[in-house]
Design a protein around this motif. Structure first.
Motif, short mmCIF file in Angstrom:
data_model
loop_
_atom_site.label_atom_id
_atom_site.label_comp_id
_atom_site.label_asym_id
_atom_site.label_seq_id
_atom_site.Cartn_x
_atom_site.Cartn_y
_atom_site.Cartn_z
N GLY A 203 7.05 9.21 -1.91
CA GLY A 203 8.34 9.04 -2.56
C GLY A 203 9.31 8.25 -1.70
O GLY A 203 8.97 7.76 -0.63
N GLY A 204 10.54 8.11 -2.20
CA GLY A 204 11.56 7.39 -1.45
C GLY A 204 11.94 6.08 -2.10
O GLY A 204 11.45 5.71 -3.16
N LYS A 205 12.84 5.35 -1.43
CA LYS A 205 13.46 4.18 -2.02
C LYS A 205 12.70 2.89 -1.74
O LYS A 205 12.60 2.04 -2.60
CB LYS A 205 14.91 4.07 -1.53
CG LYS A 205 15.78 5.25 -1.99
CD LYS A 205 17.23 5.05 -1.61
CE LYS A 205 18.10 6.18 -2.15
NZ LYS A 205 19.52 6.01 -1.80
N PHE A 206 12.27 2.69 -0.53
CA PHE A 206 11.48 1.50 -0.24
C PHE A 206 10.66 1.75 1.01
O PHE A 206 10.88 2.71 1.73
CB PHE A 206 12.37 0.25 -0.08
CG PHE A 206 13.40 0.35 1.00
CD1 PHE A 206 13.09 0.02 2.32
CD2 PHE A 206 14.69 0.74 0.72
CE1 PHE A 206 14.03 0.10 3.31
CE2 PHE A 206 15.66 0.82 1.72
CZ PHE A 206 15.33 0.49 3.01
N SER A 207 9.70 0.86 1.25
CA SER A 207 8.81 1.07 2.40
C SER A 207 8.18 -0.24 2.82
O SER A 207 8.20 -1.23 2.09
CB SER A 207 7.73 2.10 2.04
OG SER A 207 6.81 1.55 1.11
N HIS A 208 7.61 -0.22 4.02
CA HIS A 208 6.82 -1.34 4.54
C HIS A 208 5.48 -0.81 5.04
O HIS A 208 5.41 0.25 5.68
CB HIS A 208 7.53 -2.04 5.70
CG HIS A 208 8.67 -2.90 5.27
ND1 HIS A 208 9.94 -2.40 5.07
CD2 HIS A 208 8.74 -4.24 5.01
CE1 HIS A 208 10.74 -3.39 4.70
NE2 HIS A 208 10.05 -4.51 4.65
N GLU A 209 4.43 -1.55 4.75
CA GLU A 209 3.12 -1.30 5.35
C GLU A 209 2.90 -2.31 6.47
O GLU A 209 3.34 -3.46 6.38
CB GLU A 209 2.00 -1.47 4.32
CG GLU A 209 1.91 -0.36 3.30
CD GLU A 209 0.80 -0.59 2.29
OE1 GLU A 209 0.43 0.37 1.61
OE2 GLU A 209 0.30 -1.74 2.19
N PHE A 210 2.20 -1.86 7.50
CA PHE A 210 1.80 -2.76 8.58
C PHE A 210 0.31 -2.98 8.44
O PHE A 210 -0.48 -2.04 8.52
CB PHE A 210 2.19 -2.15 9.93
CG PHE A 210 3.68 -2.17 10.15
CD1 PHE A 210 4.25 -3.15 10.93
CD2 PHE A 210 4.49 -1.23 9.56
CE1 PHE A 210 5.62 -3.19 11.12
CE2 PHE A 210 5.87 -1.25 9.73
CZ PHE A 210 6.44 -2.24 10.51
N MET A 211 -0.05 -4.21 8.18
CA MET A 211 -1.41 -4.57 7.81
C MET A 211 -2.06 -5.43 8.89
O MET A 211 -1.51 -6.47 9.28
CB MET A 211 -1.41 -5.35 6.49
CG MET A 211 -0.62 -4.69 5.37
SD MET A 211 -1.49 -3.29 4.64
CE MET A 211 -2.72 -4.14 3.68
N VAL A 212 -3.21 -4.98 9.38
CA VAL A 212 -4.01 -5.79 10.29
C VAL A 212 -4.78 -6.82 9.45
O VAL A 212 -5.48 -6.46 8.51
CB VAL A 212 -4.99 -4.90 11.09
CG1 VAL A 212 -5.98 -5.75 11.86
CG2 VAL A 212 -4.21 -4.00 12.04
#
Length: 572
Positions: A203-212
């Motif tokens: 849940g939550g408003k926004f997010s970032h993934e860290f992708m190799v």
């Protein structure tokens, strides 16, 4: 450390169930062993890499203001009922009863536990901001564990949680964690990218993934080279206006009913009617929570369930059963279309630009031609509900988007008050008013980071470890242990380098040179020192860089100086 004093059971062949390169190499190099489906033991070399990754994480988190705790793995049901996730989380949540018949779960994530901790001990804005994290095992009852450490049931995770008094303070914390994660993965020697992502069940408003970045990555990354926009395929937005792909001008004929016997797929219908797949409206009946809707995308596009779920503000979407399709439309899948359909229609934004389109006629083996959205049917909602593809327009600068592959190793979320409101976690502000904490959540898959590094750094011979996360930075090999000059010199070199603080392992096994060198390539230590024929004949040792294959020679007297300089050059 000496080989004969530790446990490194290398294998010639990988297990039959090992599908990807990291899974194969982790087994063959003796870093992990399988206990049961999705559950692994870390052997000495694997554990050393895990510890090095963990220490990099600790340094990064500490530098950017977080403090380490350790939360229980076993969590009680009532906390998860407070948050509403006891049922909502699904079957991945392993539920069990103790001898007193009380329900518990093995924590797959720890929002509930950390909120309970903080709400009992933090009452004032003066105690904020607060940022806590742990590095600990998690358990998710995956229906199909696969790919070794990439998708196991039990895994090691760094999960962190921040508590702030308002949005402004929370945004600053989020940015600090974004910066910390960039530093952490750079220190791990990874080629990675931070991308916008959907928040999912957290849940939550926004997010970032860290992708190799890796060709074998299980996720698609959509990015714009022109402006730097990047997102995973679940989240990636598409820039509009779009030119559309209709085949006619402003005037369009009335729909015509045509028979399409035995033609159900887009490819079959387009071939039979001699139209492009992009001129076909693909209609899918979907159950959104408890309501059926029709989702429309172009025939050459793929529906994005996450975008659809978000557009409908639904908790869950799934394709309707064939029986439901027949009951709603009168036809089986492949013959369903929007004209005359009695349920809500949500159309992808490209659909609005289509003219003279083809769609199912809601009669088996029949389609309509000459369909125009807005004239022949009216969508209740038009939204971006398809997967982005290479060449789509960037949502920010309208330049072409590209697609690469990646492996998620970290994810940061801005949660807002999702958990603090439900669990009544509050503090008193400067005016004495009670307010809910504004939260953030920050995760790193520690084992996944190790596996992703191997996916990115390998060759036909084995692993190529970045120096910062290698089990040992330097491997010393004595080619012939029976030759006293070689073995005595190797022992002396090992002692000196160990005393000077070098992270070194000494292969002192009495086996053939070929086996030692083959294992060295498999294990992937960044720097290799070989004492063998050249030492006997020329008085020099060979130094090989695993990543580049470069070989240099050195006297034993100059070895420390050369290794020091070489090690420095290999650091991030």
């Amino acid at each position: 450390m000496k080989f004969t004093q530790t446990f490194i059971p290398t294998l010639k062949d990988a297990p039959k169930d090992a599908e990807i390169i990291s899974h194969k190499l982790l087994f063959r190099a003796g870093l992990i062993r399988k206990l049961s489906s999705g559950i692994y033991s870390y052997l000495p070399l694997g554990l050393r890499s895990i510890q090095k990754i963990s220490n990099i994480i600790r340094e990064g988190m500490s530098t950017w203001g977080a403090r380490e705790v350790l939360l229980p793995l076993v969590l009680q049901k009532d906390l998860w009922e407070e948050s509403g996730r006891w049922q909502a989380y699904g079957k991945e949540l392993l539920r069990f009863q103790d001898r007193h018949e009380k329900w518990f779960t093995l924590g797959p994530t720890h929002e509930e536990a950390i909120v309970d901790l903080v709400r009992n001990d933090v009452q004032s804005y003066k105690q904020l901001p607060l940022n806590l994290y742990q590095i600990a095992p998690k358990f998710r009852d995956e229906i199909r564990p696969r790919f070794g450490l990439m998708r196991g049931r039990e895994f090691i995770m760094k999960d962190g949680y921040s508590f702030d008094m308002d949005e402004e303070q929370a945004n600053k914390t989020y940015q600090r964690m974004y910066d910390a994660y960039n530093w952490i993965f750079k220190q791990c020697g990874l080629n990675f990218r931070a991308v916008e992502a959907d928040t999912g069940t957290i849940g939550g408003k926004f997010s970032h993934e860290f992708m190799v970045l890796a060709n074998t990555g299980e996720e698609a990354i959509v990015s714009c080279e022109a402006c730097g926009y990047a997102a995973n395929v679940e989240k990636a937005e598409i820039g509009y206006p779009d030119s559309g792909t209709g085949t006619a001008g402003e005037e369009s004929p009335a729909p015509a009913l045509v028979e399409t016997p035995g033609k159900h797929t887009v490819e079959e219908v387009s071939g039979f009617l001699k139209v492009r797949s992009s001129d076909i409206i693909k209609t899918m009946i979907v159950k959104a929570d408890d309501t059926f809707v029709a989702a429309l995308v172009r025939g050459d596009r793929e529906l994005n369930p996450i975008k659809l779920k978000n557009a409908l503000n639904a908790n869950e979407v799934q394709l309707a059963t064939d029986a439901d399709c027949v009951g709603i439309s009168g036809a089986h899948a492949g013959s369903i279309g929007p004209v005359g359909l009695k349920i809500k229609i949500i159309a992808d934004r490209e659909i609005a630009a289509m003219r003279n389109a083809v769609a199912g006629a809601n009669q088996d083996d029949h389609h309509y031609t000459g369909i125009t959205p807005g004239k022949d049917f009216q969508p209740a909602l038009i939204a971006d509900i398809r997967n982005a593809v290479a060449g789509d327009q960037c949502p920010h600068c309208f330049k072409p988007l590209g697609i690469t592959r990646g492996i998620e190793v970290g994810h940061i979320f801005k949660l807002g008050t999702k958990y603090s409101l439900k669990m009544h976690a509050e503090f008193l502000d400067e005016s004495g008013v009670s307010k809910p904490f504004v939260m953030g959540c920050y995760g790193i898959g520690v084992g996944r980071t190790l596996a992703a590094s191997i996916e990115q750094n390998n060759d036909n011979d084995g692993i190529i470890f970045p120096i910062t996360i290698a089990p040992y930075e330097i491997e010393l090999i004595a080619i012939n242990m029976k030759d006293k000059d070689i073995s005595d010199t190797a022992e002396a070199v090992y002692r000196e380098m160990k005393d000077r603080g070098f992270d070194i392992i000494y292969d002192d096994r009495d086996i053939s040179p070929g086996m030692k060198l083959k294992d060295a390539d498999l294990l992937g230590f960044p720097v290799r020192i070989v004492i063998g024929k050249k030492f006997k004949n020329e008085g020099v040792v060979e130094i090989k860089v695993r990543k580049t294959g470069e070989v240099i020679t050195s006297t034993t007297q100059a070895l420390v100086e050369k290794i020091t300089a070489l090690r420095k050059s290999l650091l991030p």
